[in-house]
Design a protein around this motif. Structure first.
Motif, mmCIF file in Angstrom:
data_model
loop_
_atom_site.group_PDB
_atom_site.id
_atom_site.type_symbol
_atom_site.label_atom_id
_atom_site.label_comp_id
_atom_site.label_asym_id
_atom_site.label_seq_id
_atom_site.Cartn_x
_atom_site.Cartn_y
_atom_site.Cartn_z
ATOM 1 N N GLU A 194 9.719 -55.126 20.752
ATOM 2 C CA GLU A 194 10.323 -56.389 21.209
ATOM 3 C C GLU A 194 9.287 -57.494 21.328
ATOM 4 N N GLU A 195 8.027 -57.127 21.530
ATOM 5 C CA GLU A 195 6.965 -58.127 21.581
ATOM 6 C C GLU A 195 6.869 -58.887 20.258
ATOM 7 N N ILE A 196 7.248 -58.221 19.184
ATOM 8 C CA ILE A 196 7.116 -58.824 17.849
ATOM 9 C C ILE A 196 8.409 -59.459 17.360
ATOM 10 N N VAL A 197 9.554 -58.814 17.610
ATOM 11 C CA VAL A 197 10.807 -59.337 17.050
ATOM 12 C C VAL A 197 11.828 -59.777 18.099
ATOM 13 N N GLY A 198 11.441 -59.778 19.361
ATOM 14 C CA GLY A 198 12.401 -60.172 20.391
ATOM 15 C C GLY A 198 13.316 -59.018 20.761
ATOM 16 N N PRO A 199 14.285 -59.289 21.678
ATOM 17 C CA PRO A 199 15.116 -58.226 22.234
ATOM 18 C C PRO A 199 15.896 -57.444 21.174
ATOM 19 N N LEU A 200 15.942 -56.127 21.345
ATOM 20 C CA LEU A 200 16.711 -55.252 20.463
ATOM 21 C C LEU A 200 18.017 -54.892 21.162
ATOM 22 N N ALA A 201 19.116 -54.941 20.385
ATOM 23 C CA ALA A 201 20.402 -54.558 20.967
ATOM 24 C C ALA A 201 20.528 -53.038 20.986
ATOM 25 N N ALA A 202 21.465 -52.552 21.818
ATOM 26 C CA ALA A 202 21.775 -51.123 21.851
ATOM 27 C C ALA A 202 22.639 -50.800 20.638
ATOM 28 N N PRO A 203 22.641 -49.517 20.171
ATOM 29 C CA PRO A 203 23.388 -49.193 18.959
ATOM 30 C C PRO A 203 24.899 -49.279 19.121
ATOM 31 N N HIS A 204 25.390 -49.243 20.375
ATOM 32 C CA HIS A 204 26.848 -49.184 20.563
ATOM 33 C C HIS A 204 27.533 -50.333 19.844
ATOM 34 N N GLY A 205 28.502 -49.986 19.005
ATOM 35 C CA GLY A 205 29.271 -51.019 18.315
ATOM 36 C C GLY A 205 28.511 -51.596 17.132
ATOM 37 N N ALA A 206 27.249 -51.208 16.941
ATOM 38 C CA ALA A 206 26.507 -51.722 15.791
ATOM 39 C C ALA A 206 27.120 -51.143 14.521
ATOM 40 N N LYS A 207 26.996 -51.881 13.435
ATOM 41 C CA LYS A 207 27.612 -51.443 12.176
ATOM 42 C C LYS A 207 26.911 -50.192 11.659
ATOM 43 N N ILE A 208 25.600 -50.124 11.849
ATOM 44 C CA ILE A 208 24.842 -48.972 11.383
ATOM 45 C C ILE A 208 24.675 -48.035 12.569
ATOM 46 N N SER A 209 24.986 -46.759 12.361
ATOM 47 C CA SER A 209 24.727 -45.830 13.459
ATOM 48 C C SER A 209 23.829 -44.731 12.947
ATOM 49 N N ALA A 210 23.066 -44.155 13.824
ATOM 50 C CA ALA A 210 22.172 -43.070 13.434
ATOM 51 C C ALA A 210 22.747 -41.762 13.930
ATOM 52 N N PRO A 211 23.104 -40.841 13.022
ATOM 53 C CA PRO A 211 23.654 -39.567 13.451
ATOM 54 C C PRO A 211 22.681 -38.750 14.293
ATOM 55 N N GLY A 212 21.387 -39.117 14.300
ATOM 56 C CA GLY A 212 20.466 -38.492 15.256
ATOM 57 C C GLY A 212 20.916 -38.799 16.668
ATOM 58 N N MET A 213 21.945 -39.652 16.762
ATOM 59 C CA MET A 213 22.455 -40.037 18.067
ATOM 60 C C MET A 213 23.645 -39.180 18.462
ATOM 61 N N LEU A 214 23.911 -38.115 17.710
ATOM 62 C CA LEU A 214 24.949 -37.174 18.114
ATOM 63 C C LEU A 214 24.715 -36.765 19.560
ATOM 64 N N GLU A 215 25.819 -36.604 20.309
ATOM 65 C CA GLU A 215 25.674 -36.319 21.746
ATOM 66 C C GLU A 215 24.813 -35.085 22.011
ATOM 67 N N SER A 216 25.199 -33.942 21.416
ATOM 68 C CA SER A 216 24.375 -32.753 21.624
ATOM 69 C C SER A 216 23.404 -32.609 20.459
ATOM 70 N N HIS A 217 22.126 -32.609 20.765
ATOM 71 C CA HIS A 217 21.103 -32.597 19.727
ATOM 72 C C HIS A 217 19.836 -32.051 20.358
ATOM 73 N N TYR A 218 18.903 -31.593 19.531
ATOM 74 C CA TYR A 218 17.620 -31.112 20.054
ATOM 75 C C TYR A 218 17.827 -30.046 21.124
ATOM 76 N N ALA A 219 18.854 -29.180 20.932
ATOM 77 C CA ALA A 219 19.286 -28.350 22.050
ATOM 78 C C ALA A 219 18.626 -26.975 22.101
ATOM 79 N N PRO A 220 18.079 -26.586 23.263
ATOM 80 C CA PRO A 220 17.630 -25.204 23.465
ATOM 81 C C PRO A 220 18.830 -24.316 23.777
ATOM 82 N N ARG A 221 18.604 -23.013 23.823
ATOM 83 C CA ARG A 221 19.694 -22.093 24.144
ATOM 84 C C ARG A 221 19.991 -22.118 25.651
ATOM 85 N N ALA A 222 18.925 -22.259 26.449
ATOM 86 C CA ALA A 222 19.082 -22.264 27.900
ATOM 87 C C ALA A 222 19.863 -23.495 28.366
#
Ligand code: AMP
Ligand code: MG
Length: 304
Positions: A194-222
């Protein structure tokens, strides 16, 4: 194994585990759709998730995507390094459309790890490399973790030691109108961007979404319990800002967020492998790298 062997495998449409400064990647020739398909298959990844194309730098990136001046400024500030830029894909880009999951956009990153750069230079073409783990699993920060998860499907494993940052790249999309969206918090803190390009918006409602944003991700078994100020009865504790208790581990005894990011996945893996039924995690501050660490912990704890 050697870079020469890895180049041979890439040319033949094979898969290579390669170190980057963020996490280990499962690399293939980005211009070979069959090889890209093999990556999806090996990861067990939902087909529609686009992959990051790794290049040597800005000049190469601009042959694949149309970079807004703000995106170019970010590349100049942070490349080579843990920043992924989403840009409009050039129709003449050699990167397979399958790697972009048919989107009109492309994800580009110039990694800093010397072995990744050596491989890119020797191969001479972009390499698509999602994180080297089965889809939904914890990302791999060592060659051994990556090989355990994906071994059978892979032709060459390049071991570059423990990934120095241990956390995925920050993903930023700069739209043609210059507006910026933080698609995934990561190894470069939001504040620095943000120091370089100003405020970044949150992805919600953005046209491009990143599936790395799936709710359950990076999950251990425990089961994962977050924001536990003290270790609850019967749980294995992942501490922060304090030494590890008996049977537990600490992300950083001194409360250093950089050290915590580097330890996050390896510690989650280790505690998971120890057979813990519940891993309780100490509260992590939300500034700087804490935003990305908390994001991963929330996804790892999400119901599956
Ligand atoms: P990984 O390589 O496993 O860290 O995952 C790559 C991340 O980049 C995923 O979250 C993808 O959804 C994201 N990504 C790749 N290409 C695009 C794109 N064109 N638009 C938005 N996100 C993307
Ligand atoms: Mg991943």
């Amino acid at each position: 194994m050697s870079v020469a062997r890895a180049v041979e495998a890439l040319r033949a449409g094979g898969l290579v585990i390669l170190p980057t400064e963020t996490v280990y990647g499962l690399g293939c020739d980005a211009t070979n759709p069959k090889a890209v398909a093999r990556v999806y298959e090996a990861k067990g990844r939902p087909k529609l998730n686009p992959l990051i194309a790794h290049v040597l730098g800005l000049a190469e990136a601009e042959t694949h995507g149309v970079l807004h001046p703000k995106a170019r400024a970010l590349a100049q500030a942070f490349w080579p390094g843990p920043l992924t830029l989403i840009a409009e894909r050039r129709p003449e880009s050699s990167v397979a459309e399958l790697a972009c999951a048919g989107l009109s956009t492309i994800a580009l990153r110039a990694p800093a790890h010397p072995l990744a750069r050596e491989l890119l230079a020797a191969f001479g073409k972009p390499i698509t490399a999602p994180s080297a783990n089965r889809s939904g699993h914890i990302s791999a920060t060592t060659a051994q973790h990556a090989a355990e998860d994906l071994g059978a499907a892979v032709d060459v494993v390049l071991d570059g030691g423990a990934a120095p940052l241990g956390l995925e790249s920050t993903i930023v999309a700069i739209a043609p109108d210059g507006s910026g969206v933080l698609l995934r918090p990561g190894a470069i803190p939001r504040e620095a961007i943000e120091e370089i390009v100003g405020p970044l918006a949150a992805p919600h409602g953005a046209k491009i979404s990143a599936p790395g944003m799936l709710e359950s991700h990076y999950a251990p078994r425990a089961r994962l319990l977050l924001n536990a100020a003290t270790p609850p009865e019967g749980a294995t504790y992942l501490a922060f800002g304090a030494p590890a208790p008996r049977g537990g581990l600490t992300l950083s005894a001194s409360g250093d967020l950089v050290e915590a990011a580097a330890n996050l996945y390896a510690h989650l893996r280790a505690l998971d492998a120890s057979g813990a039924a519940t891993i309780a995690v100490a509260p992590i501050p939300s500034h700087g790298l804490g935003e990305a660490i908390n994001d991963r912990l929330r996804r790892a704890a999400a119901p599956r």
